[in-house]
Write a protein that holds these residues in place. Structure first.
Motif, PDB file in Angstrom:
ATOM      1  N   THR A 101      28.541  63.944  -3.841  1.00 51.01           N
ATOM      2  CA  THR A 101      29.139  64.038  -5.172  1.00 51.01           C
ATOM      3  C   THR A 101      28.065  64.293  -6.222  1.00 51.01           C
ATOM      4  O   THR A 101      27.135  63.507  -6.356  1.00 51.01           O
ATOM      5  N   PRO A 102      28.184  65.390  -6.972  1.00 51.10           N
ATOM      6  CA  PRO A 102      27.210  65.631  -8.042  1.00 51.10           C
ATOM      7  C   PRO A 102      27.404  64.620  -9.171  1.00 51.10           C
ATOM      8  O   PRO A 102      28.524  64.416  -9.642  1.00 51.10           O
ATOM      9  N   ILE A 103      26.320  63.991  -9.588  1.00 48.81           N
ATOM     10  CA  ILE A 103      26.360  63.021 -10.675  1.00 48.81           C
ATOM     11  C   ILE A 103      25.493  63.534 -11.819  1.00 48.81           C
ATOM     12  O   ILE A 103      24.322  63.856 -11.631  1.00 48.81           O
ATOM     13  N   VAL A 104      26.117  63.590 -13.005  1.00 49.23           N
ATOM     14  CA  VAL A 104      25.433  64.009 -14.221  1.00 49.23           C
ATOM     15  C   VAL A 104      25.422  62.818 -15.171  1.00 49.23           C
ATOM     16  O   VAL A 104      26.469  62.213 -15.407  1.00 49.23           O
ATOM     17  N   VAL A 105      24.252  62.458 -15.692  1.00 52.58           N
ATOM     18  CA  VAL A 105      24.180  61.420 -16.717  1.00 52.58           C
ATOM     19  C   VAL A 105      23.883  62.083 -18.050  1.00 52.58           C
ATOM     20  O   VAL A 105      23.143  63.067 -18.124  1.00 52.58           O
ATOM     21  N   GLY A 106      24.503  61.559 -19.080  1.00 48.44           N
ATOM     22  CA  GLY A 106      24.284  62.079 -20.419  1.00 48.44           C
ATOM     23  C   GLY A 106      24.510  60.979 -21.429  1.00 48.44           C
ATOM     24  O   GLY A 106      24.816  59.846 -21.073  1.00 48.44           O
ATOM     25  N   GLY A 107      24.372  61.314 -22.676  1.00 47.73           N
ATOM     26  CA  GLY A 107      24.541  60.322 -23.731  1.00 47.73           C
ATOM     27  C   GLY A 107      23.222  59.997 -24.394  1.00 47.73           C
ATOM     28  O   GLY A 107      22.194  60.631 -24.138  1.00 47.73           O
ATOM     29  N   PRO A 108      23.221  58.975 -25.246  1.00 46.80           N
ATOM     30  CA  PRO A 108      22.025  58.655 -26.021  1.00 46.80           C
ATOM     31  C   PRO A 108      20.794  58.319 -25.178  1.00 46.80           C
ATOM     32  O   PRO A 108      19.703  58.821 -25.458  1.00 46.80           O
ATOM     33  N   HIS A 109      20.938  57.485 -24.155  1.00 47.37           N
ATOM     34  CA  HIS A 109      19.745  57.076 -23.404  1.00 47.37           C
ATOM     35  C   HIS A 109      19.071  58.238 -22.677  1.00 47.37           C
ATOM     36  O   HIS A 109      17.856  58.417 -22.823  1.00 47.37           O
ATOM     37  N   PRO A 110      19.792  59.036 -21.903  1.00 53.48           N
ATOM     38  CA  PRO A 110      19.120  60.178 -21.275  1.00 53.48           C
ATOM     39  C   PRO A 110      18.510  61.139 -22.294  1.00 53.48           C
ATOM     40  O   PRO A 110      17.472  61.748 -22.028  1.00 53.48           O
ATOM     41  N   SER A 111      19.126  61.250 -23.465  1.00 55.13           N
ATOM     42  CA  SER A 111      18.624  62.175 -24.472  1.00 55.13           C
ATOM     43  C   SER A 111      17.310  61.709 -25.096  1.00 55.13           C
ATOM     44  O   SER A 111      16.478  62.526 -25.460  1.00 55.13           O
TER      45      SER A 111
END
Length: 172
Positions: free
Chosen positions: A107-117
């Motif tokens: 399963t491809p997992i993408v993290v995003g939002g304030p912390h990854p940025s």
């Protein structure tokens, strides 16, 4: 989208994970932390649906605990997983990614939002995530989903671009 087949697009399911249990815990019923809706996920959901993708949300605050999450992961077709992450939710977000990779490693997992940025270096070498999305995702996240749906390789770090807010759909 009638011409989607001629363009080679496959419509995907995207499962968003909202890991906001740091302040209110699992099975949250009341209070500001328990009822807050993540506007970013609502807007991304609308952008994905506009492109023909199916979207589902798993809000950890509404689950009974990690065992409940694990059962859901085993039962569901997740498609591509997007996990939003504020810095305070780093630990539950990464635990969710770990559980998904344990049961559905492809399963491809993408993290995003304030912390990854703002702190992408904390995630760069972490094998629990496949892609790290930086910044705004209204244009670039649907493109990432479309590319992954047809097997097009994509870079690990995806840089968002600023969208014209007047051109975006209303948030879900």
């Amino acid at each position: 989208l009638p011409d989607a087949e001629t363009k080679g697009l496959r419509f995907m399911k995207v499962t968003f994970i909202f890991p906001g249990i740091t302040d209110c815990g699992f099975n949250a019923k009341r209070g500001n932390e328990a009822t807050f809706s993540n506007h970013g996920l609502c807007l991304l959901s609308a952008c994905l649906k506009q492109k023909g993708h199916a979207v589902e949300l798993i809000d950890l605050r509404r689950l009974e605990g990690w065992e409940h999450f694990e059962r859901l992961i085993q039962e569901k077709d997740l498609g591509i997983v997007g996990i939003t992450m504020m810095s305070c939710d780093y630990d539950p977000a990464m635990k969710a990614a770990e559980i998904i990779k344990k049961h559905k490693p492809e399963t491809p997992i993408v993290v995003g939002g304030p912390h990854p940025s703002i702190a992408s270096e904390e995630l760069t070498d972490d094998k629990r995530v496949d892609h790290i999305h930086l910044g705004e995702g209204e244009i670039t996240f649907p493109q990432l989903v479309e590319d992954l749906s047809v097997g097009k390789p994509r870079e690990r770090i995806v840089r968002g671009i600023q969208a014209d807010l007047n051109q975006l759909p209303f948030a879900d």
